[in-house]
Design a protein around this motif. Structure first.
Motif, PDB file in Angstrom:
ATOM      1  N   GLY A   1       0.751  -1.195  -0.024  1.00 27.63           N
ATOM      2  CA  GLY A   1      -0.097   0.101   0.041  1.00 27.63           C
ATOM      3  C   GLY A   1       0.931   1.203   0.128  1.00 27.63           C
ATOM      4  O   GLY A   1       0.189   2.419  -0.068  1.00 27.63           O
ATOM      5  N   GLY A   2       2.045   1.118   0.305  1.00 23.92           N
ATOM      6  CA  GLY A   2       2.995   2.323   0.211  1.00 23.92           C
ATOM      7  C   GLY A   2       2.949   3.190   1.512  1.00 23.92           C
ATOM      8  O   GLY A   2       3.382   4.237   1.491  1.00 23.92           O
ATOM      9  N   ASN A   3       2.392   2.702   2.494  1.00 26.12           N
ATOM     10  CA  ASN A   3       2.075   3.396   3.735  1.00 26.12           C
ATOM     11  C   ASN A   3       3.252   3.040   4.830  1.00 26.12           C
ATOM     12  O   ASN A   3       3.460   3.856   5.860  1.00 26.12           O
ATOM     13  CB  ASN A   3       0.832   3.149   4.335  1.00 26.12           C
ATOM     14  N   TRP A   4       3.772   1.901   4.896  1.00 24.79           N
ATOM     15  CA  TRP A   4       4.558   1.537   5.919  1.00 24.79           C
ATOM     16  C   TRP A   4       5.980   1.072   5.382  1.00 24.79           C
ATOM     17  O   TRP A   4       6.048   0.403   4.312  1.00 24.79           O
ATOM     18  CB  TRP A   4       3.812   0.043   6.632  1.00 24.79           C
ATOM     19  N   VAL A   5       6.861   1.184   5.809  1.00 25.58           N
ATOM     20  CA  VAL A   5       8.306   0.862   5.665  1.00 25.58           C
ATOM     21  C   VAL A   5       8.886   0.262   7.174  1.00 25.58           C
ATOM     22  O   VAL A   5       8.955   0.559   7.892  1.00 25.58           O
ATOM     23  CB  VAL A   5       9.349   2.068   5.235  1.00 25.58           C
ATOM     24  N   THR A   6       9.589  -1.031   6.480  1.00 23.24           N
ATOM     25  CA  THR A   6      10.382  -1.724   7.839  1.00 23.24           C
ATOM     26  C   THR A   6      11.913  -1.687   7.310  1.00 23.24           C
ATOM     27  O   THR A   6      12.262  -1.592   6.183  1.00 23.24           O
ATOM     28  CB  THR A   6       9.808  -3.294   7.801  1.00 23.24           C
ATOM     29  N   CYS A   7      12.648  -1.292   8.356  1.00 20.61           N
ATOM     30  CA  CYS A   7      14.210  -1.419   8.353  1.00 20.61           C
ATOM     31  C   CYS A   7      14.796  -2.214   9.259  1.00 20.61           C
ATOM     32  O   CYS A   7      14.086  -2.272  10.532  1.00 20.61           O
ATOM     33  CB  CYS A   7      14.074   0.094   8.786  1.00 20.61           C
ATOM     34  N   CYS A   8      15.749  -3.046   8.997  1.00 19.28           N
ATOM     35  CA  CYS A   8      16.562  -3.930   9.773  1.00 19.28           C
ATOM     36  C   CYS A   8      17.676  -3.422   9.709  1.00 19.28           C
ATOM     37  O   CYS A   8      18.454  -3.018   8.715  1.00 19.28           O
ATOM     38  CB  CYS A   8      16.118  -5.290   9.634  1.00 19.28           C
ATOM     39  N   GLY A   9      18.589  -4.284  10.746  1.00 19.15           N
ATOM     40  CA  GLY A   9      20.044  -4.147  10.639  1.00 19.15           C
ATOM     41  C   GLY A   9      20.763  -4.496  11.877  1.00 19.15           C
ATOM     42  O   GLY A   9      20.175  -5.433  12.632  1.00 19.15           O
ATOM     43  N   GLY A  10      21.910  -4.065  12.127  1.00 17.35           N
ATOM     44  CA  GLY A  10      22.563  -4.521  13.143  1.00 17.35           C
ATOM     45  C   GLY A  10      23.164  -3.195  13.985  1.00 17.35           C
ATOM     46  O   GLY A  10      22.946  -2.159  13.665  1.00 17.35           O
ATOM     47  N   VAL A  11      24.027  -3.776  15.059  1.00 17.43           N
ATOM     48  CA  VAL A  11      24.756  -2.711  15.995  1.00 17.43           C
ATOM     49  C   VAL A  11      26.019  -2.780  16.030  1.00 17.43           C
ATOM     50  O   VAL A  11      26.492  -3.989  16.280  1.00 17.43           O
ATOM     51  CB  VAL A  11      23.916  -2.678  17.287  1.00 17.43           C
TER      52      VAL A  11
END
Length: 155
Positions: free
Chosen positions: A36-46
């Protein structure tokens, strides 16, 4: 480093706000926008991760440009994607599992062990909802439904 970034939950189940401070730097491994173009998920590390926390998964609402939810993890998350048919976020990480998260509140709802010890990439076919996960090793795990590996292919 953005000291305003706060995560809402941790692997221990804590629901208090946790700030990424003390010189830890976040790095992003993957992003995905829902259909729907409303939500973005972001992942990664520290980088230089804190005790018991080496990764993260966050969800932003694009209409308000705000962080809605987040989760710090023991393992580094390398890949995240929306599975719109099941209304889940799927992640793969260095803990050797594919994990299923509710959306948009980012609660862990399940996980399945992968054939390899580390998952680097997870993909969902938007037509038939098949899931493929590749990682460290020559196998790609394929799932026709969440939680049950259908087969693996080797290259």
């Amino acid at each position: 480093m953005n000291e305003n970034v706060q995560l809402l939950k941790t692997d221990s189940g804590s629901s208090s706000f946790t700030s990424w401070k003390n010189g830890n730097n976040l790095w992003v491994s993957d992003l995905d926008v829902d259909a729907g173009g409303n939500w973005v998920t972001c992942c990664g590390g520290v980088e230089g991760g804190r005790r018991n926390s080496n990764g993260f998964l966050t969800v932003f609402y694009l209409q308000t440009r705000s962080l809605v939810s987040g989760y710090s993890t023991r393992g580094t998350i390398y890949s995240a994607t929306y599975h719109d048919a099941f209304n889940k976020i799927l992640t793969s990480s260095n803990d050797g599992t594919i994990q299923y998260w509710s959306r948009p509140d980012v609660n862990g709802v399940g996980r399945t062990q992968l054939s390899s010890g580390c998952g680097y990439s997870v993909s969902v076919n938007p037509i038939n909802s098949y899931i493929a996960v590749g990682g460290a090793g020559p196998l790609v795990d394929c799932f026709a439904q969440l939680g049950n590996r259908s087969f693996s292919v080797s290259f």
